[in-house]
Design a protein around this motif. Structure first.
Motif, PDB file in Angstrom:
ATOM      1  N   LYS A 196       0.620  -1.259   0.063  1.00 34.90           N
ATOM      2  CA  LYS A 196       0.133  -0.038   0.100  1.00 34.90           C
ATOM      3  C   LYS A 196       0.824   1.307  -0.014  1.00 34.90           C
ATOM      4  CE  LYS A 196      -3.716   0.417   2.437  1.00 34.90           C
ATOM      5  NZ  LYS A 196      -4.829   0.404   3.657  1.00 34.90           N
ATOM      6  N   GLY A 197       2.128   1.231   0.594  1.00 32.50           N
ATOM      7  CA  GLY A 197       2.808   2.369   0.685  1.00 32.50           C
ATOM      8  C   GLY A 197       3.437   2.678  -0.704  1.00 32.50           C
ATOM      9  N   SER A 198       3.844   1.504  -1.380  1.00 31.03           N
ATOM     10  CA  SER A 198       4.333   1.737  -2.699  1.00 31.03           C
ATOM     11  C   SER A 198       3.527   2.502  -3.770  1.00 31.03           C
ATOM     12  CB  SER A 198       4.932   0.562  -3.127  1.00 31.03           C
ATOM     13  OG  SER A 198       4.103  -0.444  -3.353  1.00 31.03           O
ATOM     14  N   VAL A 199       1.975   1.933  -3.602  1.00 36.66           N
ATOM     15  CA  VAL A 199       0.912   2.514  -4.415  1.00 36.66           C
ATOM     16  C   VAL A 199       0.922   4.033  -4.074  1.00 36.66           C
ATOM     17  CG1 VAL A 199      -1.713   2.529  -4.688  1.00 36.66           C
ATOM     18  CG2 VAL A 199      -0.370   0.397  -4.554  1.00 36.66           C
ATOM     19  N   LYS A 200       1.065   4.418  -2.826  1.00 39.84           N
ATOM     20  CA  LYS A 200       0.736   5.827  -2.311  1.00 39.84           C
ATOM     21  C   LYS A 200       1.923   6.651  -2.968  1.00 39.84           C
ATOM     22  CE  LYS A 200       0.368   8.783   1.768  1.00 39.84           C
ATOM     23  NZ  LYS A 200       0.349   8.645   3.061  1.00 39.84           N
ATOM     24  N   LYS A 201       3.204   6.164  -2.857  1.00 38.61           N
ATOM     25  CA  LYS A 201       4.293   6.960  -3.622  1.00 38.61           C
ATOM     26  C   LYS A 201       4.322   6.934  -4.978  1.00 38.61           C
ATOM     27  CE  LYS A 201       7.719   6.055   0.236  1.00 38.61           C
ATOM     28  NZ  LYS A 201       9.132   5.481   0.594  1.00 38.61           N
ATOM     29  N   LEU A 202       3.850   5.911  -5.643  1.00 42.93           N
ATOM     30  CA  LEU A 202       3.639   5.970  -7.055  1.00 42.93           C
ATOM     31  C   LEU A 202       2.700   7.158  -7.459  1.00 42.93           C
ATOM     32  CD1 LEU A 202       3.523   2.366  -8.323  1.00 42.93           C
ATOM     33  CD2 LEU A 202       5.098   3.936  -8.947  1.00 42.93           C
ATOM     34  N   GLU A 203       1.644   7.328  -6.742  1.00 38.71           N
ATOM     35  CA  GLU A 203       0.615   8.238  -7.037  1.00 38.71           C
ATOM     36  C   GLU A 203       0.786   9.618  -6.477  1.00 38.71           C
ATOM     37  OE1 GLU A 203      -2.875   6.855  -4.863  1.00 38.71           O
ATOM     38  OE2 GLU A 203      -3.286   5.437  -6.549  1.00 38.71           O
ATOM     39  N   GLU A 204       1.816   9.607  -5.600  1.00 40.95           N
ATOM     40  CA  GLU A 204       2.474  11.042  -5.222  1.00 40.95           C
ATOM     41  C   GLU A 204       3.563  11.511  -6.309  1.00 40.95           C
ATOM     42  OE1 GLU A 204       4.247  10.300  -1.493  1.00 40.95           O
ATOM     43  OE2 GLU A 204       2.276  10.457  -0.289  1.00 40.95           O
ATOM     44  N   ALA A 205       4.154  10.531  -6.819  1.00 39.72           N
ATOM     45  CA  ALA A 205       5.293  10.730  -7.999  1.00 39.72           C
ATOM     46  C   ALA A 205       4.655  11.155  -8.905  1.00 39.72           C
ATOM     47  CB  ALA A 205       6.274   9.683  -7.752  1.00 39.72           C
ATOM     48  N   TYR A 206       3.424  10.633  -9.687  1.00 39.78           N
ATOM     49  CA  TYR A 206       3.123  10.593 -10.867  1.00 39.78           C
ATOM     50  C   TYR A 206       1.725  11.361 -11.085  1.00 39.78           C
ATOM     51  CZ  TYR A 206       6.800   7.481 -11.892  1.00 39.78           C
ATOM     52  OH  TYR A 206       8.029   6.669 -12.206  1.00 39.78           O
ATOM     53  N   CYS A 207       1.092  11.552 -10.068  1.00 44.35           N
ATOM     54  CA  CYS A 207      -0.318  12.191 -10.089  1.00 44.35           C
ATOM     55  C   CYS A 207      -0.424  13.554  -9.798  1.00 44.35           C
ATOM     56  CB  CYS A 207      -1.469  11.497  -9.354  1.00 44.35           C
ATOM     57  SG  CYS A 207      -1.388   9.676 -10.114  1.00 44.35           S
TER      58      CYS A 207
END
Length: 207
Positions: A196-207
């Motif tokens: 879940k943490g990696s999903v959050k970091k992906l969304e923070e980086a690209y969204c």
């Protein structure tokens, strides 16, 4: 917005998570994914091989024997390619194999690959990934609980040394940090596991 089930390390469903449409709902673009994979693999090549040509081999300055009258084939140097210890014809030389791909295309390929995985049911989300000690059996238990019998990459939100050490001896299981995720790792593995943490970091980086 896409949704995914969230599992714990025992393989039990513990909830759901909303996934960003930009990252996990992109259109499948196979040529773009292919370009990203070729670029990645090319950039991994060192290109450090080098062999000597006839001009670089030591010796051979004098003509081995006179041109005519010996009955043997004419020769100009003992370092010609047909001689033992001679130079190599079209010898491989050090070169740069790297390729470039613009950032927008690279991200598009990653989003397309992740979207394909979620559409095919080959992407799983776990609430967290923790082991009490760097022991392989704990990661094997995690692998068995989620039925990860195919080649799998686990994307972590932090580089937990215990998880890395516990997983590195398992043949079909690899771990990477979310900062290292790329199109090649996504498509070369049958299953992608995100925390879940990696999903959050992906969304923070690209969204």
């Amino acid at each position: 917005m896409a949704k995914a089930k969230v599992y714990n390390m025992k393989g039990e469903e513990v909830g759901t998570i909303d996934l960003a449409e930009k990252i996990f709902g992109a259109e499948y673009n196979e040529p773009l994914i292919h370009q990203a994979v070729v670029t990645y693999l090319s950039n991994q090549r060192q290109g450090t091989k080098s062999t000597l040509t006839r001009t670089e081999v030591r010796g051979g300055g004098a003509k081995p024997w006179r041109q005519k009258g010996t009955g043997r084939a004419r020769q100009g140097s003992i370092r010609a390619p047909q001689w033992i210890k001679g130079g190599v014809v079209f010898a491989p030389k050090s070169r740069d194999f790297s390729k470039k791909m613009n950032l927008t295309a690279k991200r598009g390929a990653l989003f397309s690959a992740l979207s394909k995985k979620i559409a095919d049911g080959e992407l799983l989300v776990v609430d967290e990934l923790k082991v009490s000690a760097p022991k392989t059996k704990e990661m094997v238990a995690f692998q068995n609980a989620l039925h990860l019998d195919k080649r799998t990459v686990v994307v972590m939100d932090d580089n937990d040394p215990n998880v890395i050490l516990a997983a590195r001896n398992i043949e079909k299981l690899s771990t990477i940090s979310v900062s290292e995720i790329n199109t090649y790792e996504v498509v070369s593995n049958a299953v992608v596991v995100l925390t879940k943490g990696s999903v959050k970091k992906l969304e923070e980086a690209y969204c």
